[in-house]
Design a protein around this motif. Structure first.
Motif, mmCIF file in Angstrom:
data_model
loop_
_atom_site.group_PDB
_atom_site.id
_atom_site.type_symbol
_atom_site.label_atom_id
_atom_site.label_comp_id
_atom_site.label_asym_id
_atom_site.label_seq_id
_atom_site.Cartn_x
_atom_site.Cartn_y
_atom_site.Cartn_z
ATOM 1 N N ASP A 13 0.847 -1.188 0.000
ATOM 2 C CA ASP A 13 0.000 0.000 0.000
ATOM 3 C C ASP A 13 0.882 1.238 0.000
ATOM 4 N N TRP A 14 0.615 2.137 -0.941
ATOM 5 C CA TRP A 14 1.360 3.387 -1.043
ATOM 6 C C TRP A 14 0.459 4.567 -0.732
ATOM 7 N N ARG A 15 1.006 5.583 -0.063
ATOM 8 C CA ARG A 15 0.326 6.857 0.132
ATOM 9 C C ARG A 15 1.287 7.973 -0.252
ATOM 10 N N PHE A 16 0.750 9.034 -0.874
ATOM 11 C CA PHE A 16 1.543 10.192 -1.272
ATOM 12 C C PHE A 16 0.989 11.412 -0.547
ATOM 13 N N ILE A 17 1.803 12.065 0.253
ATOM 14 C CA ILE A 17 1.379 13.283 0.934
ATOM 15 C C ILE A 17 1.931 14.480 0.160
ATOM 16 N N GLN A 18 1.016 15.237 -0.446
ATOM 17 C CA GLN A 18 1.418 16.403 -1.217
ATOM 18 C C GLN A 18 1.790 17.554 -0.282
ATOM 19 N N LEU A 274 -0.988 9.315 9.081
ATOM 20 C CA LEU A 274 -1.172 10.303 10.142
ATOM 21 C C LEU A 274 0.147 10.566 10.885
ATOM 22 N N TYR A 275 0.883 9.491 11.150
ATOM 23 C CA TYR A 275 2.138 9.598 11.885
ATOM 24 C C TYR A 275 3.132 10.497 11.155
ATOM 25 N N HIS A 276 3.148 10.388 9.805
ATOM 26 C CA HIS A 276 4.154 11.109 9.017
ATOM 27 C C HIS A 276 3.664 12.430 8.446
ATOM 28 N N GLN A 277 2.416 12.787 8.686
ATOM 29 C CA GLN A 277 1.919 14.050 8.112
ATOM 30 C C GLN A 277 2.693 15.262 8.609
#
Length: 281
Positions: A13-18, A274-277
């Motif tokens: 699972d990948w997430r990208f935080i812009q 959430l942890y890395h936001q």
């Protein structure tokens, strides 16, 4: 942009935080450096990840199974540097992902129970103890691969009720030789074995299937959770498809053993995001 990955035995699972805080996502096949060549990961990045990325990548947090060794971490890091040479890259094992997603900054016991299984004692900041994970061939109690292996052994040796065996045969009309070929000669045998758990879940009313799951979870608690000091006074958390879908039995076994189970999540990726936001600020 920040990239976050949670890579298990079956999927990544990948997430990208812009920069503006918006979040994108992608899904790719699982990757484990112990069982697969690094080219598999590079292919996933090139074919699945890159088409979705349109901004500069500043940080990458890749959590995965089989990355606890320094050698494997360096191999994975070098693969990402080919595509993102300017990025800061942190490679962490899947247990750290579970602990950060499930416990946040509180102490507890974080467990993974998906295709594979693992556990750790977390002090709210770092992992301070870990019962040795031995993989699906030697141990992996409670995992989908381990449950599937036990189920298949019983099926091939005619040790399960005929009613269950006949229905399984309809779902998987394979000969003994074909089963063995898939396990010993084809790729991703652990994922193949774990695929049987869907059938088991659909037949939980059968005492054989229920007992198989109950006893597998009991083995996990006895050989993992109950090995940690002061486990009776700590909250135990789980992430992974097996824990999520069989959560009622997982909680029942814990209750029978005097263990307190709190969070059970299907996957850690939301908690990790959430942890890395804060890193995007």
């Amino acid at each position: 942009m920040i990239l976050i990955a949670d890579s298990g035995g079956s999927k990544t699972d990948w997430r990208f935080i812009q920069k503006d805080g918006t979040i994108g996502q992608a899904s790719a096949p699982g990757f484990n450096p112990y069982y697969q060549p690094i080219d598999d990961l590079k292919k996933n990045v090139q074919e699945i990840l890159l088409p979705k990325i349109h901004d500069q990548v500043n940080k990458i947090f890749f959590y995965g199974a089989g990355v606890s060794s320094v050698k494997n971490q360096l191999t994975i890091k070098s693969a990402f540097l080919e595509f993102f040479p300017e990025a800061q890259i942190e490679i962490g094992w899947d247990l750290l992902a579970a602990a950060r997603a499930l416990c946040g900054h509180e102490p507890g016991i974080a467990c993974i129970m998906g295709t594979g299984s693992n556990s750790c004692l977390y002090d709210g900041n770092k992992i301070i103890d870990n019962v040795a994970n031995l993989g699906w061939i030697l141990a992996d109690e409670g995992s989908g691969a381990n449950i599937g292996k036990k189920f298949l052994v019983d099926y091939l040796r005619k040790k399960m009720p005929d009613s269950v065996a006949l229905q399984f045969q309809e779902r998987f009309p394979l000969t003994r030789e074909e089963f063995l070929e898939k396990i010993y000669q084809q790729e991703r045998p652990s994922a193949f074995l774990a695929s049987f758990t869907r059938f088991i879940f659909q037949h939980l009313k059968d005492p054989y299937c229920y007992s198989l799951i109950y006893n597998s979870f009991a083995e996990f608690y006895e050989n993992n959770v109950m090995k940690y000091e002061n486990y009776q006074n700590l909250k135990v958390h789980f992430t992974g498809s097996i824990a999520f879908y069989f959560s009622d039995i997982l909680r029942q076994v814990a209750n029978d053993k005097g263990i307190t189970v709190k969070n059970i999540l299907e996957g850690p990726i939301a908690g990790l995001t959430l942890y890395h936001q804060n890193d995007s600020n």
